[in-house]
Design an enzyme around this catalytic site. Structure first.
Site, PDB file in Angstrom:
ATOM      1  N   ASP A   8       0.850  -1.177   0.000  1.00  0.00           N
ATOM      2  CA  ASP A   8       0.000   0.000   0.000  1.00  0.00           C
ATOM      3  C   ASP A   8       0.901   1.247   0.000  1.00  0.00           C
ATOM      4  O   ASP A   8       2.101   1.165   0.333  1.00  0.00           O
ATOM      5  CB  ASP A   8      -0.882  -0.045   1.246  1.00  0.00           C
ATOM      6  CG  ASP A   8      -1.804   1.152   1.363  1.00  0.00           C
ATOM      7  OD1 ASP A   8      -2.392   1.552   0.337  1.00  0.00           O
ATOM      8  OD2 ASP A   8      -1.919   1.706   2.471  1.00  0.00           O
ATOM      9  N   ASP A  10      -0.408   5.176   0.852  1.00  0.00           N
ATOM     10  CA  ASP A  10      -0.747   6.141   1.900  1.00  0.00           C
ATOM     11  C   ASP A  10      -0.777   5.484   3.282  1.00  0.00           C
ATOM     12  O   ASP A  10      -1.483   4.500   3.510  1.00  0.00           O
ATOM     13  CB  ASP A  10      -2.106   6.778   1.623  1.00  0.00           C
ATOM     14  CG  ASP A  10      -2.095   7.659   0.387  1.00  0.00           C
ATOM     15  OD1 ASP A  10      -1.004   7.976  -0.103  1.00  0.00           O
ATOM     16  OD2 ASP A  10      -3.189   8.026  -0.086  1.00  0.00           O
ATOM     17  N   ASP A 216      -2.091  -0.858   6.063  1.00  0.00           N
ATOM     18  CA  ASP A 216      -2.392  -0.225   7.353  1.00  0.00           C
ATOM     19  C   ASP A 216      -3.877  -0.136   7.655  1.00  0.00           C
ATOM     20  O   ASP A 216      -4.250   0.158   8.794  1.00  0.00           O
ATOM     21  CB  ASP A 216      -1.782   1.177   7.406  1.00  0.00           C
ATOM     22  CG  ASP A 216      -2.479   2.159   6.468  1.00  0.00           C
ATOM     23  OD1 ASP A 216      -2.889   1.750   5.348  1.00  0.00           O
ATOM     24  OD2 ASP A 216      -2.624   3.342   6.837  1.00  0.00           O
TER      25      ASP A 216
END
Length: 275
Positions: A8, A10, A216
């Site tokens: 990922d 961001d 996240d």
């Protein structure tokens, strides 16, 4: 031993507030030195990810809009295997594979949720300046964030009862909702389906790859379920998202790119020990 890393952007490889990846530079350099593919898998649009690939010097395939699209540069995966994927489109520098719903369908779905009483506002309802203010992106990059194809980020402005019923209501009209920094409205695509497809492409020569993925937020769960080493980094608060719980999950010590760097270096050390 061959390896693949999926990541990922961001809040994971990129700091959630500053978008810096400085803390991850050592592991990025080691991945490049070992010629291990780093597949970026993000809710960002194709235009946004292509910008970050240039900044990172990344030449590997990537996954846009929460699994809505896959992009495979020439020379990275066997051409004949890519051509066999339903819907694969040849482009100047490789192939694109659309997996998600058309954006027009998602905009209609958001309108239907609004008609059902949900106070939802998507990126398609916002100006570039609004998106820049929400995300902290400079206006040129906020404009890229509006170039949606298969995923509509949105805000739910009434987070009371609506938040508890939103997922079920979207499912009744044929859509899925997931969460990253924003809510996202999608069709049947997710990061897991896209990651699985790329693992198959890379394994076409018969040699198995050891795989890791880092994320996240809950929109990363399908991706984390598909790999040998699922890793979640800490949020800016210092906590790990409690909604992420998959078999074998590794909770990396460190916020965003700091946790990313530590976890990837550990992964690379384990691979080297197994060679």
């Amino acid at each position: 031993m061959k390896a693949l890393v999926f990541s990922d952007l961001d809040g994971t490889l990129l700091d959630a507030r500053t978008y810096s990846y400085d803390a991850a530079r050592p592991a990025l350099g080691e991945i490049a030195r070992r010629k291990i593919p780093l597949v970026l898998s993000s809710s960002k649009t194709r235009a946004e990810i292509e910008l970050w690939r240039r900044r990172l010097g990344n030449l590997d395939p990537f996954i846009s809009e929460n699994g809505g699209g896959i992009f495979v540069p020439n020379g990275t995966c066997p051409r004949e295997r890519i051509e066999a994927i339903p819907g694969a489109r040849e482009e100047k520098h490789g192939f694109s594979v659309p997996l998600g719903a058309d954006y027009a369908e998602l905009r209609e779905g958001l309108a239907r949720l609004r008609a059902m009483g949900y106070a939802v506002r998507g990126f398609g309802d916002m100006s570039v300046d609004e998106i820049a203010a929400l995300t902290g992106l400079p206006p040129p990059e906020a404009a890229m964030a509006k170039l949606r194809e298969h995923d509509e980020p949105f805000l739910l402005e009434d987070s009371g009862d609506g938040a508890r019923t939103l997922v079920e209501s979207a499912a009744r009209i044929g859509f899925r909702v997931t969460q990253g920094r924003f809510y996202h409205l999608l069709g049947e695509s997710d990061k897991g389906r896209a990651v699985s497809l790329l693992i198959e492409l890379y394994s076409a020569g018969g040699e198995r790859h050891v795989t890791a993925a880092l994320g996240d937020r809950p929109n990363d769960i399908p991706m984390l379920r598909c790999v040998d080493r699922p890793i979640v980094v800490q949020l800016p608060s210092g906590a790990w998202d409690p909604r992420i719980d998959v078999p074998g999950l590794i909770r990396a010590s460190g916020v965003g790119p700091a946790g990313w760097n530590r976890a990837v270096m550990d992964f690379l050390a384990d691979i080297a020990a197994g060679d």
